[in-house]
Design a protein around this motif. Structure first.
Motif, mmCIF file in Angstrom:
data_model
loop_
_atom_site.group_PDB
_atom_site.id
_atom_site.type_symbol
_atom_site.label_atom_id
_atom_site.label_comp_id
_atom_site.label_asym_id
_atom_site.label_seq_id
_atom_site.Cartn_x
_atom_site.Cartn_y
_atom_site.Cartn_z
ATOM 1 N N ALA A 1 0.831 -1.206 0.000
ATOM 2 C CA ALA A 1 0.000 0.000 0.000
ATOM 3 C C ALA A 1 0.865 1.256 0.000
ATOM 4 C CB ALA A 1 -0.941 -0.009 1.196
ATOM 5 N N SER A 2 1.899 1.274 0.823
ATOM 6 C CA SER A 2 2.780 2.444 0.897
ATOM 7 C C SER A 2 3.536 2.656 -0.408
ATOM 8 C CB SER A 2 3.774 2.288 2.040
ATOM 9 O OG SER A 2 3.096 2.210 3.259
ATOM 10 N N GLU A 3 4.085 1.586 -0.947
ATOM 11 C CA GLU A 3 4.865 1.691 -2.183
ATOM 12 C C GLU A 3 3.995 2.130 -3.365
ATOM 13 O OE1 GLU A 3 7.821 1.737 -5.011
ATOM 14 O OE2 GLU A 3 8.016 1.712 -2.833
ATOM 15 N N MET A 4 2.822 1.531 -3.499
ATOM 16 C CA MET A 4 1.968 1.875 -4.639
ATOM 17 C C MET A 4 1.345 3.268 -4.476
ATOM 18 S SD MET A 4 2.613 -0.470 -6.716
ATOM 19 C CE MET A 4 1.508 -0.018 -8.034
ATOM 20 N N THR A 5 1.107 3.693 -3.241
ATOM 21 C CA THR A 5 0.634 5.060 -3.018
ATOM 22 C C THR A 5 1.711 6.040 -3.450
ATOM 23 O OG1 THR A 5 -0.748 4.377 -1.166
ATOM 24 C CG2 THR A 5 -0.189 6.710 -1.279
ATOM 25 N N ARG A 6 2.952 5.746 -3.063
ATOM 26 C CA ARG A 6 4.075 6.601 -3.478
ATOM 27 C C ARG A 6 4.162 6.663 -4.996
ATOM 28 N NH1 ARG A 6 8.354 6.469 -5.814
ATOM 29 N NH2 ARG A 6 8.325 4.242 -6.087
ATOM 30 N N TYR A 7 4.034 5.495 -5.642
ATOM 31 C CA TYR A 7 4.118 5.436 -7.098
ATOM 32 C C TYR A 7 2.977 6.213 -7.756
ATOM 33 C CZ TYR A 7 3.709 3.662 -11.830
ATOM 34 O OH TYR A 7 3.577 3.580 -13.181
ATOM 35 N N VAL B 1 8.320 -3.607 -8.064
ATOM 36 C CA VAL B 1 7.998 -4.858 -8.751
ATOM 37 C C VAL B 1 7.170 -5.764 -7.846
ATOM 38 C CG1 VAL B 1 8.988 -6.975 -9.746
ATOM 39 C CG2 VAL B 1 9.979 -4.753 -10.300
ATOM 40 N N LYS B 2 7.595 -5.912 -6.609
ATOM 41 C CA LYS B 2 6.882 -6.755 -5.652
ATOM 42 C C LYS B 2 5.494 -6.190 -5.368
ATOM 43 C CE LYS B 2 7.066 -8.549 -0.989
ATOM 44 N NZ LYS B 2 7.490 -8.274 0.342
ATOM 45 N N ALA B 3 5.412 -4.887 -5.107
ATOM 46 C CA ALA B 3 4.129 -4.258 -4.776
ATOM 47 C C ALA B 3 3.173 -4.303 -5.962
ATOM 48 C CB ALA B 3 4.356 -2.818 -4.330
ATOM 49 N N SER B 4 3.682 -4.067 -7.149
ATOM 50 C CA SER B 4 2.841 -4.097 -8.343
ATOM 51 C C SER B 4 2.265 -5.488 -8.575
ATOM 52 C CB SER B 4 3.653 -3.650 -9.560
ATOM 53 O OG SER B 4 2.881 -3.715 -10.723
ATOM 54 N N LYS B 5 3.089 -6.497 -8.354
ATOM 55 C CA LYS B 5 2.626 -7.876 -8.522
ATOM 56 C C LYS B 5 1.535 -8.203 -7.504
ATOM 57 C CE LYS B 5 4.116 -12.631 -8.727
ATOM 58 N NZ LYS B 5 4.864 -13.626 -8.043
ATOM 59 N N GLU B 6 1.752 -7.810 -6.244
ATOM 60 C CA GLU B 6 0.760 -8.085 -5.208
ATOM 61 C C GLU B 6 -0.550 -7.360 -5.499
ATOM 62 O OE1 GLU B 6 -0.014 -7.185 -0.515
ATOM 63 O OE2 GLU B 6 2.028 -7.728 -1.084
ATOM 64 N N LEU B 7 -0.456 -6.108 -5.964
ATOM 65 C CA LEU B 7 -1.664 -5.349 -6.276
ATOM 66 C C LEU B 7 -2.397 -5.957 -7.467
ATOM 67 C CD1 LEU B 7 -3.272 -2.931 -5.276
ATOM 68 C CD2 LEU B 7 -2.015 -1.528 -6.915
ATOM 69 N N ASP B 8 -1.661 -6.431 -8.456
ATOM 70 C CA ASP B 8 -2.297 -7.108 -9.597
ATOM 71 C C ASP B 8 -3.026 -8.370 -9.151
ATOM 72 O OD1 ASP B 8 -1.439 -5.194 -11.385
ATOM 73 O OD2 ASP B 8 0.266 -6.373 -12.117
ATOM 74 N N GLU B 9 -2.429 -9.119 -8.228
ATOM 75 C CA GLU B 9 -3.063 -10.334 -7.724
ATOM 76 C C GLU B 9 -4.305 -10.012 -6.888
ATOM 77 O OE1 GLU B 9 0.126 -12.273 -5.653
ATOM 78 O OE2 GLU B 9 1.043 -13.007 -7.508
ATOM 79 N N ALA B 10 -4.330 -8.834 -6.272
ATOM 80 C CA ALA B 10 -5.467 -8.424 -5.441
ATOM 81 C C ALA B 10 -6.594 -7.811 -6.263
ATOM 82 C CB ALA B 10 -5.004 -7.433 -4.385
ATOM 83 N N GLU B 11 -6.379 -7.573 -7.538
ATOM 84 C CA GLU B 11 -7.370 -6.900 -8.391
ATOM 85 C C GLU B 11 -8.748 -7.573 -8.372
ATOM 86 O OE1 GLU B 11 -8.671 -3.760 -10.539
ATOM 87 O OE2 GLU B 11 -6.639 -3.971 -9.777
ATOM 88 N N PRO B 12 -8.845 -8.906 -8.480
ATOM 89 C CA PRO B 12 -10.184 -9.518 -8.413
ATOM 90 C C PRO B 12 -10.882 -9.268 -7.077
ATOM 91 C CG PRO B 12 -8.590 -11.106 -9.254
ATOM 92 C CD PRO B 12 -7.819 -9.902 -8.798
ATOM 93 N N VAL B 13 -10.121 -9.251 -5.990
ATOM 94 C CA VAL B 13 -10.712 -8.989 -4.678
ATOM 95 C C VAL B 13 -11.160 -7.532 -4.595
ATOM 96 C CG1 VAL B 13 -10.305 -9.002 -2.179
ATOM 97 C CG2 VAL B 13 -9.304 -10.781 -3.608
ATOM 98 N N ILE B 14 -10.375 -6.627 -5.154
ATOM 99 C CA ILE B 14 -10.746 -5.207 -5.169
ATOM 100 C C ILE B 14 -12.060 -5.032 -5.922
ATOM 101 C CG2 ILE B 14 -10.091 -2.922 -6.030
ATOM 102 C CD1 ILE B 14 -7.135 -3.776 -5.517
#
Length: 180
Positions: free
Chosen positions: A102-108, A151-164
């Motif tokens: 969450a922190s990394e992707m918010t920063r991005y 890279v790690k955060a983006s992958k985790e967020l992509d995997e969470a997309e269906p749940v979102i």
């Protein structure tokens, strides 16, 4: 002898499994309540992602009995503040989005290029790409995309997309049932 050993081992597993299941269930109940910092990080991410547009998109793609019902739901959603949507979705999404992600992707998403990504995600139409053409990426963005944390955060967020998407649908249903 081999059969006897397997039988004893199997019975031992059966006897131990209820105790093991109870211990693991107790461990999961302790870890399911996210801390306030984690919730805040997920809320910030949802705000940066413009989660209200995700909820609107889910509502627009849903099936309704008629067009007036669809417009009524969209009107109710429009009355809910984006911060409230992020606050209501954060507890459920904190189970699939870590605080670091969450922190990394918010920063991005708060970088100039991240803002462009969000804008294009929700505001761009169909794009034609000529065969053999490659999309140019600025050097600073190439560097950003290679960072291990990104890279790690983006992958985790992509995997969470269906749940979102699922949680956005559930929120859309809750909002449509609320009296205003």
């Amino acid at each position: 002898m081999n059969f006897a050993a397997r039988t004893v081992f199997g019975l031992a597993l059966l006897a131990a499994s209820p105790a093991f299941a109870a211990a693991s269930a107790a461990a999961t109940t302790v870890t399911t309540a996210p801390d306030p910092a984690h919730l805040k990080a997920v809320q910030d991410l949802l705000a940066a992602m413009q989660i209200e547009k995700v909820v609107n998109g889910v509502a627009a793609r849903s099936r309704y009995a008629n067009e007036s019902q669809k417009q009524a739901v969209l009107a109710k959603i429009a009355k809910v503040a984006p911060a409230e949507m992020a606050q209501r979705l954060a507890p459920a999404l904190s189970r699939v989005i870590s605080a670091d992600t969450a922190s990394e992707m918010t920063r991005y998403y708060n970088t100039p290029y991240g803002k462009q990504v969000i804008y294009k995600k929700y505001n761009s139409g169909a794009q034609l790409i000529m065969p053999g053409a490659t999309k140019t990426v600025p050097p600073e963005e190439k560097k950003e995309r290679k960072r291990a944390a990104y890279v790690k955060a983006s992958k985790e967020l992509d995997e969470a997309e269906p749940v979102i998407e699922h949680e956005a649908f559930k929120l859309m249903q809750q909002i449509s049932k609320e009296k205003q």
